[in-house]
Design a protein around this motif. Structure first.
Motif, PDB file in Angstrom:
ATOM      1  N   LYS A  67      37.767  55.604  63.551  1.00 20.99           N
ATOM      2  CA  LYS A  67      37.042  54.599  64.326  1.00 20.99           C
ATOM      3  C   LYS A  67      37.346  53.221  63.740  1.00 20.99           C
ATOM      4  O   LYS A  67      37.845  53.101  62.625  1.00 20.99           O
ATOM      5  CB  LYS A  67      35.530  54.868  64.330  1.00 20.99           C
ATOM      6  CG  LYS A  67      34.906  54.760  62.962  1.00 20.99           C
ATOM      7  CD  LYS A  67      33.423  55.027  63.043  1.00 20.99           C
ATOM      8  CE  LYS A  67      32.811  54.807  61.662  1.00 20.99           C
ATOM      9  NZ  LYS A  67      31.379  54.880  61.663  1.00 20.99           N
ATOM     10  N   ILE A  68      37.047  52.193  64.485  1.00 22.36           N
ATOM     11  CA  ILE A  68      37.274  50.822  64.016  1.00 22.36           C
ATOM     12  C   ILE A  68      36.312  50.559  62.856  1.00 22.36           C
ATOM     13  O   ILE A  68      35.100  50.713  63.000  1.00 22.36           O
ATOM     14  CB  ILE A  68      37.039  49.793  65.145  1.00 22.36           C
ATOM     15  CG1 ILE A  68      37.950  50.078  66.342  1.00 22.36           C
ATOM     16  CG2 ILE A  68      37.224  48.361  64.624  1.00 22.36           C
ATOM     17  CD1 ILE A  68      39.419  49.986  66.081  1.00 22.36           C
ATOM     18  N   LYS A  94      40.034  46.335  75.099  1.00 24.26           N
ATOM     19  CA  LYS A  94      38.743  45.682  75.280  1.00 24.26           C
ATOM     20  C   LYS A  94      38.851  44.193  74.950  1.00 24.26           C
ATOM     21  O   LYS A  94      38.342  43.340  75.680  1.00 24.26           O
ATOM     22  CB  LYS A  94      37.675  46.330  74.400  1.00 24.26           C
ATOM     23  CG  LYS A  94      36.315  45.660  74.517  1.00 24.26           C
ATOM     24  CD  LYS A  94      35.336  46.213  73.504  1.00 24.26           C
ATOM     25  CE  LYS A  94      33.986  45.558  73.557  1.00 24.26           C
ATOM     26  NZ  LYS A  94      33.960  44.116  73.631  1.00 24.26           N
ATOM     27  N   ASP A 135      37.400  44.248  61.971  1.00 23.67           N
ATOM     28  CA  ASP A 135      38.337  43.388  62.690  1.00 23.67           C
ATOM     29  C   ASP A 135      38.198  41.997  62.092  1.00 23.67           C
ATOM     30  O   ASP A 135      37.202  41.323  62.302  1.00 23.67           O
ATOM     31  CB  ASP A 135      38.035  43.361  64.188  1.00 23.67           C
ATOM     32  CG  ASP A 135      38.968  42.441  64.972  1.00 23.67           C
ATOM     33  OD1 ASP A 135      39.933  41.909  64.382  1.00 23.67           O
ATOM     34  OD2 ASP A 135      38.720  42.249  66.172  1.00 23.67           O
ATOM     35  N   CYS A 156      41.190  50.775  60.656  1.00 23.33           N
ATOM     36  CA  CYS A 156      40.710  51.903  61.438  1.00 23.33           C
ATOM     37  C   CYS A 156      41.108  53.204  60.761  1.00 23.33           C
ATOM     38  O   CYS A 156      42.197  53.309  60.195  1.00 23.33           O
ATOM     39  CB  CYS A 156      41.341  51.829  62.831  1.00 23.33           C
ATOM     40  SG  CYS A 156      40.850  53.148  63.937  1.00 23.33           S
ATOM     41  N   GLU A 210      42.439  51.301  72.302  1.00 20.16           N
ATOM     42  CA  GLU A 210      41.288  51.083  73.181  1.00 20.16           C
ATOM     43  C   GLU A 210      40.590  49.762  72.845  1.00 20.16           C
ATOM     44  O   GLU A 210      40.194  49.015  73.740  1.00 20.16           O
ATOM     45  CB  GLU A 210      40.308  52.253  73.055  1.00 20.16           C
ATOM     46  CG  GLU A 210      40.860  53.547  73.615  1.00 20.16           C
ATOM     47  CD  GLU A 210      40.078  54.778  73.170  1.00 20.16           C
ATOM     48  OE1 GLU A 210      39.050  54.641  72.472  1.00 20.16           O
ATOM     49  OE2 GLU A 210      40.517  55.888  73.520  1.00 20.16           O
ATOM     50  N   TYR A 211      40.464  49.474  71.561  1.00 24.86           N
ATOM     51  CA  TYR A 211      39.822  48.236  71.121  1.00 24.86           C
ATOM     52  C   TYR A 211      40.643  47.012  71.543  1.00 24.86           C
ATOM     53  O   TYR A 211      40.097  46.016  72.018  1.00 24.86           O
ATOM     54  CB  TYR A 211      39.634  48.271  69.603  1.00 24.86           C
ATOM     55  CG  TYR A 211      38.943  47.065  69.041  1.00 24.86           C
ATOM     56  CD1 TYR A 211      37.611  46.796  69.324  1.00 24.86           C
ATOM     57  CD2 TYR A 211      39.628  46.176  68.217  1.00 24.86           C
ATOM     58  CE1 TYR A 211      36.973  45.684  68.806  1.00 24.86           C
ATOM     59  CE2 TYR A 211      39.002  45.066  67.688  1.00 24.86           C
ATOM     60  CZ  TYR A 211      37.668  44.824  67.988  1.00 24.86           C
ATOM     61  OH  TYR A 211      37.045  43.713  67.477  1.00 24.86           O
ATOM     62  N   PRO A 262      41.684  54.739  68.971  1.00 26.33           N
ATOM     63  CA  PRO A 262      40.634  53.715  68.987  1.00 26.33           C
ATOM     64  C   PRO A 262      41.156  52.285  68.860  1.00 26.33           C
ATOM     65  O   PRO A 262      40.604  51.368  69.463  1.00 26.33           O
ATOM     66  CB  PRO A 262      39.743  54.084  67.796  1.00 26.33           C
ATOM     67  CG  PRO A 262      39.918  55.554  67.658  1.00 26.33           C
ATOM     68  CD  PRO A 262      41.365  55.801  67.994  1.00 26.33           C
TER      69      PRO A 262
END
Length: 131
Positions: free
Chosen positions: A31-32, A70, A35, A28, A66-67, A63
Motif C-alpha cells: 500500500k502507499i 488518482k 508521497d 509503497c 492506481e495512486y 497501488p
C-alpha cells in the motif's frame, strides 16, 4: 539515498527538467506508505537529509499506478512524462499498460532473472554506479 541522488542528478541534466517541476517520491509496499512532493532543489535536499525507508512489507506494484491515476484525475499532474519504479521486482504488476512511460529500476545483477511487463523498460544499475 545515493540511488535517489543519482536519479535526481540525471533528471536535472535533462533539457525538459527546468526550475519548476513536480516530482513525487512515493514509497509503497502493498500500500502507499508516503508521497513526498518535491518542487525545488531545496525540497529535494531536505527530503534526502531526513529520508527514511517506509514499508518493506509484501510488494504490490498496482497501488502506485492506481495512486498516480488518482493524482492525474485530481489534476496534480499535467503532462506526466513517466514513472520510475525502484524495486527488487518481486510483486504483482498491473495487467494494463499506462499511457505514460514506465521503467522498473533495479540494483545489481539480482534482477537479471526478473521479468517486467512487455510495456515497461527494465533498467539495472550496478552498485558502483551509485557511488
Amino acid at each position: 539515498q545515493s540511488f535517489l541522488q543519482k536519479t535526481y542528478t540525471i533528471l536535472k541534466q535533462e533539457e525538459t527538467f527546468d526550475r519548476r517541476f513536480n516530482l513525487h517520491i512515493i514509497q509503497c509496499d502493498a500500500k502507499i506508505q508516503e508521497d513526498s512532493v518535491i518542487r525545488s532543489q531545496e525540497d529535494f535536499d531536505r527530503y534526502i537529509a531526513s529520508m527514511q525507508i517506509k514499508g518493506l512489507g509484501g510488494t504490490d506494484f498496482r497501488p502506485v499506478f492506481e495512486y498516480v491515476e488518482k493524482l492525474r484525475r485530481d489534476r496534480q499532474f499535467y503532462n506526466l512524462k513517466g514513472l520510475l519504479y525502484f524495486t527488487d521486482g518481486y510483486g504483482t504488476f498491473p495487467a494494463k499498460q499506462p499511457d505514460y512511460l514506465t521503467a522498473f529500476v533495479f540494483v545489481d545483477d539480482e534482477a537479471k532473472d526478473i521479468s517486467v511487463p512487455p510495456w515497461a523498460v527494465k533498467v539495472i544499475l550496478e552498485t558502483e554506479e551509485l557511488r
